[in-house]
Design an enzyme around this catalytic site. Structure first.
Site, PDB file in Angstrom:
ATOM      1  N   GLN A 206       0.863  -1.128   0.041  1.00 22.88           N
ATOM      2  CA  GLN A 206       0.007  -0.085   0.191  1.00 22.88           C
ATOM      3  C   GLN A 206       0.886   1.291   0.047  1.00 22.88           C
ATOM      4  O   GLN A 206       0.334   2.426  -0.363  1.00 22.88           O
ATOM      5  CB  GLN A 206      -0.962   0.140   1.072  1.00 22.88           C
ATOM      6  CG  GLN A 206      -2.047  -0.869   1.248  1.00 22.88           C
ATOM      7  CD  GLN A 206      -1.793  -2.268   1.735  1.00 22.88           C
ATOM      8  OE1 GLN A 206      -0.622  -2.562   1.797  1.00 22.88           O
ATOM      9  NE2 GLN A 206      -2.680  -3.287   2.064  1.00 22.88           N
ATOM     10  N   ASP A 247      -6.569   1.374  12.519  1.00 22.60           N
ATOM     11  CA  ASP A 247      -7.641   0.696  11.936  1.00 22.60           C
ATOM     12  C   ASP A 247      -8.626   0.633  13.211  1.00 22.60           C
ATOM     13  O   ASP A 247      -9.928   0.494  12.910  1.00 22.60           O
ATOM     14  CB  ASP A 247      -7.525  -0.687  11.318  1.00 22.60           C
ATOM     15  CG  ASP A 247      -6.892  -0.679  10.085  1.00 22.60           C
ATOM     16  OD1 ASP A 247      -5.875  -0.275   9.834  1.00 22.60           O
ATOM     17  OD2 ASP A 247      -7.682  -0.651   8.905  1.00 22.60           O
ATOM     18  N   LYS A 258      -1.858  -1.189   9.992  1.00 19.01           N
ATOM     19  CA  LYS A 258      -1.075  -2.209   9.144  1.00 19.01           C
ATOM     20  C   LYS A 258       0.167  -2.690   9.583  1.00 19.01           C
ATOM     21  O   LYS A 258       0.802  -2.151  10.316  1.00 19.01           O
ATOM     22  CB  LYS A 258      -0.825  -1.400   7.778  1.00 19.01           C
ATOM     23  CG  LYS A 258      -0.257  -2.068   6.582  1.00 19.01           C
ATOM     24  CD  LYS A 258      -0.900  -3.345   6.166  1.00 19.01           C
ATOM     25  CE  LYS A 258      -2.180  -3.057   5.874  1.00 19.01           C
ATOM     26  NZ  LYS A 258      -2.910  -4.292   5.546  1.00 19.01           N
TER      27      LYS A 258
HETATM   28  O1  MRU Z   1      -5.458  -3.226   4.674  1.00 20.08           O
HETATM   29  P1  MRU Z   1      -5.694  -1.852   4.575  1.00 20.08           P
HETATM   30  O2  MRU Z   1      -4.982  -1.513   3.258  1.00 20.08           O
HETATM   31  O3  MRU Z   1      -7.022  -1.509   4.707  1.00 20.08           O
HETATM   32  O4  MRU Z   1      -4.950  -1.118   5.818  1.00 20.08           O
HETATM   33  C1  MRU Z   1      -5.067   0.252   5.673  1.00 20.08           C
HETATM   34  C2  MRU Z   1      -4.278   0.764   7.023  1.00 20.08           C
HETATM   35  O5  MRU Z   1      -3.762  -0.085   7.836  1.00 20.08           O
HETATM   36  C3  MRU Z   1      -4.371   2.031   7.380  1.00 20.08           C
HETATM   37  O6  MRU Z   1      -3.217   2.572   7.912  1.00 20.08           O
HETATM   38  C4  MRU Z   1      -5.527   2.308   8.271  1.00 20.08           C
HETATM   39  O7  MRU Z   1      -6.778   1.808   7.632  1.00 20.08           O
HETATM   40  C5  MRU Z   1      -5.813   3.956   8.293  1.00 20.08           C
HETATM   41  S1  MRU Z   1      -6.387   4.635   7.007  1.00 20.08           S
HETATM   42  C6  MRU Z   1      -6.687   6.372   7.070  1.00 20.08           C
END
Ligand code: MRU
Length: 364
Positions: A206, A247, A258
């Site tokens: 990401q 999250d 993440k």
């Molecule tokens: O698996 P993902 O790509 O949905 O994980 C996203 C993250 O870990 C982001 O850092 C988190 O959702 C914050 S987004 C503002």
């Protein structure tokens, strides 16, 4: 000049077409592909497959998604309508476990429905319109919240600073400014001249595919590094602050984000670099006491063994552990930057204070 990724909405509602409209993030940065999702299965898959991802964006998508599914329920009978609404809600809620914004948005929509039905005696037709307005409000609030997080975050850094971020908590994960990128975008508008380091963020990249892409499109000075290079650049004094998203934040400040985030936080502590978590209050789970109570999503081994490689890079049959998130202990976090200000350790009290501000702001 042609359109860039910044000109597209990460998530949008096309009410005439009965569609949830998203950028397919699995195709970035190679191409910008827009998807129109109509059915419950399409919406569920889009969240599960990370075509739409990032906690706030998942919340916005869930709000529009459940509105569209409610709209499709063909009855004027409230009990039948509510039963079908709840079935759709549970179905969408099961698409990913860790980001609390998913259930937060779905619960908010359900509460809106119940208020309209029970307190105001609205018809099913009227309730559908009220749900539409609520889903739009979720997205509009997200834009304002990200901007407020940006202002509070910007006050923590100075012009010319090096900033490191992990994963993507940017425009593609939320609305407009993103969360962890909000201080960066605001600083960019105000000529701060930040140097940003984006961790590539294995296994789904990401950071490389999304953060590097959107920051570069915005003209930010961004440098991509492999995840395990952050220790070296922090030791070299190239990073003055880390900003990451989250999250789910537990009531004691333990924070799921993440996978790899807790390593960055540990290294940052070692080298005295402040580590900030940017968290809209919708990502704070007041009902979850500590990080140990957060459910961590585990994903397919193929993401580690073969995805992105021209050929498989691990022996057939090898055991793989692939958690999508980890929990950063509260004491490693210098500050949690919310739309109501920055909470500091110990978080049980400072987050409770943020909650009081939030409630009084909402007149609760
Ligand atoms: O698996 P993902 O790509 O949905 O994980 C996203 C993250 O870990 C982001 O850092 C988190 O959702 C914050 S987004 C503002």
């Amino acid at each position: 000049m042609g359109k860039t990724i910044l000109d597209y909405d990460t998530v949008a509602l096309d009410d005439e077409d009965n569609a949830l409209v998203i950028i397919d993030q699995t195709k970035l940065p190679e191409r910008i592909e827009i998807l129109h999702l109509h059915t419950a299965e399409e919406i569920w898959n889009a969240i599960y497959l990370l075509q739409v991802r990032g906690a706030p964006a998942i919340g916005v998508a869930a709000g529009y998604g459940i509105y569209l599914l409610a709209k499709s329920i063909d009855t004027e009978d409230f009990d039948e309508f509510y039963e079908k609404f709840c079935a759709y809600k549970s179905y969408l809620d099961a698409s990913r476990p860790t980001a609390v914004n998913l259930s937060w948005a779905l619960n908010r929509m359900e509460q809106t429905l119940l208020r309209a039905a029970k307190d105001e005696g609205r018809t099913v037709k009227e309730i559908k319109e009220i749900l539409k307005q609520e889903s739009i409000a979720i997205q509009e609030e997200d834009i304002a919240i990200c901007k407020a997080i940006g202002e509070h975050g910007l006050a923590l850094v100075k012009p010319g600073d090096g900033i490191l971020t992990h994963c993507n908590a940017g425009k593609l994960a939320a609305s407009r400014y993103g969360t962890a990128t909000a201080p960066i975008y605001l600083g960019q508008e105000r000529g701060y001249g930040f140097h940003v380091y984006a961790d590539e963020t294995r296994p789904l990249l990401q950071g490389a595919r999304l953060t590097a892409f959107e920051l570069q499109s915005a003209g930010v000075d961004v440098t991509l590094i492999c995840d395990h290079m952050s220790g070296m650049i922090m030791k070299q004094g190239r990073v003055q602050a880390v900003f990451v998203g989250c999250d789910r934040v537990a009531a004691n400040g333990d924070t799921a984000n993440k996978i790899g985030t807790s390593v960055v936080a540990t290294v940052a502590k070692r080298y005295g670099v402040p580590f900030y978590v940017c968290a809209p209050t919708s990502t704070i789970d007041w009902e979850t006491p500590t990080g140990a109570d957060i459910v961590i999503e585990e994903r397919k081994p193929e993401e580690v063994t073969e995805m992105w490689y021209a050929s498989r890079m691990a022996p057939e049959g090898v055991k793989v552990f692939n958690p999508a998130f980890d929990v950063t202990d509260a004491d490693l976090i210098t500050g949690i930057v919310t739309e109501y200000g920055v909470a500091r350790y110990p978080y049980t009290e400072s987050l409770a204070q943020i909650r009081r501000k939030m409630k009084s702001d909402k007149g609760e």
